[in-house]
Design a protein around this motif. Structure first.
Motif, PDB file in Angstrom:
ATOM      1  N   THR A  68       0.832  -1.203   0.000  1.00  0.00           N
ATOM      2  CA  THR A  68       0.000   0.000   0.000  1.00  0.00           C
ATOM      3  C   THR A  68       0.872   1.260   0.000  1.00  0.00           C
ATOM      4  N   GLY A  69       1.903   1.267   0.841  1.00  0.00           N
ATOM      5  CA  GLY A  69       2.805   2.413   0.903  1.00  0.00           C
ATOM      6  C   GLY A  69       3.545   2.632  -0.401  1.00  0.00           C
ATOM      7  N   ALA A  70       3.997   1.543  -1.024  1.00  0.00           N
ATOM      8  CA  ALA A  70       4.715   1.652  -2.300  1.00  0.00           C
ATOM      9  C   ALA A  70       3.799   2.181  -3.393  1.00  0.00           C
ATOM     10  N   VAL A  71       2.573   1.655  -3.465  1.00  0.00           N
ATOM     11  CA  VAL A  71       1.611   2.104  -4.475  1.00  0.00           C
ATOM     12  C   VAL A  71       1.252   3.570  -4.251  1.00  0.00           C
ATOM     13  N   PHE A  72       1.039   3.951  -2.999  1.00  0.00           N
ATOM     14  CA  PHE A  72       0.715   5.345  -2.699  1.00  0.00           C
ATOM     15  C   PHE A  72       1.879   6.265  -3.076  1.00  0.00           C
ATOM     16  N   GLY A  73       3.101   5.891  -2.696  1.00  0.00           N
ATOM     17  CA  GLY A  73       4.277   6.702  -3.028  1.00  0.00           C
ATOM     18  C   GLY A  73       4.452   6.859  -4.529  1.00  0.00           C
ATOM     19  N   ALA A  74       4.300   5.764  -5.274  1.00  0.00           N
ATOM     20  CA  ALA A  74       4.425   5.818  -6.736  1.00  0.00           C
ATOM     21  C   ALA A  74       3.325   6.680  -7.340  1.00  0.00           C
ATOM     22  N   THR A  75       2.118   6.555  -6.805  1.00  0.00           N
ATOM     23  CA  THR A  75       0.996   7.365  -7.306  1.00  0.00           C
ATOM     24  C   THR A  75       1.265   8.850  -7.104  1.00  0.00           C
ATOM     25  N   VAL A  76       1.773   9.208  -5.933  1.00  0.00           N
ATOM     26  CA  VAL A  76       2.099  10.615  -5.665  1.00  0.00           C
ATOM     27  C   VAL A  76       3.159  11.101  -6.657  1.00  0.00           C
TER      28      VAL A  76
END
Length: 188
Positions: A68-76
């Protein structure tokens, strides 16, 4: 066991700030490094890029190893990039500040040594780019500039042989067309 894979260890707000800060740092750092680095990625530059990617990873996601953190960071990162691209597209001034402006390297067949030094290019680098464009010597070039993308653009003094042959062929076709048109009324 599976819940740890999706558990956030940091708040979404902190992840957002971290991702935007790292993104802006990388944009500024790459802008300061220069145009040459973008077009001529050699082994040393590649190693630096890999090391930078590893160095900023923890700053980007913190101690969070969740999906979740990786996906959120990449999305940002993608959203920040899209927003900056939109600003650059809409504003000429932002484009100049963020992407830079072309640097003239050759004027009237003469290499501008100060510009080469500023851009950290050698005569061999410039000659290789020149030869890949179809010319063989600096004397054949009216102007050359290093674009913000890192590409060197050459404007030849004289048209290339292919351009000249095309112009000659076009002139002959126009002349033949004219002769055929003159004969047409006489045939009728």
């Amino acid at each position: 066991m599976w819940t740890a894979m999706f558990d956030l260890h940091l708040s979404l707000g902190e992840k957002l700030i971290r991702a935007v800060a790292i993104y802006l740092f990388l944009v500024i750092a790459l802008r300061l490094v220069g145009k040459r680095e973008l077009s001529q990625l050699n082994t040393l530059d590649f190693v630096v890029l890999l090391a930078v990617a590893n160095a900023v990873q923890n700053g980007l996601i913190g101690a969070d190893n969740s999906v979740t953190g990786a996906v959120f960071g990449a999305t940002v990162l993608f959203l920040a990039d899209s927003a900056l691209a939109f600003v650059v597209f809409r504003s000429r001034r932002a484009q100049q500040v963020i992407e830079g402006t072309p640097t003239e390297l050759i004027r009237d067949g003469r290499v501008l040594e100060d510009a080469l030094r500023r851009e950290e290019l050698t005569h061999d680098d410039l000659l290789a780019a020149l030869q890949s464009s179809g010319a063989s010597t600096f004397d054949e070039v009216e102007r050359a500039s290093l674009e913000p993308s890192g590409k060197v653009v050459f404007v030849p003094k004289d048209p290339s042989q292919a351009t000249q042959q095309y112009a000659d062929l076009r002139a002959r076709i126009d002349r033949l067309t004219e002769l055929v048109e003159r004969l047409s009324p006489a045939a009728g």
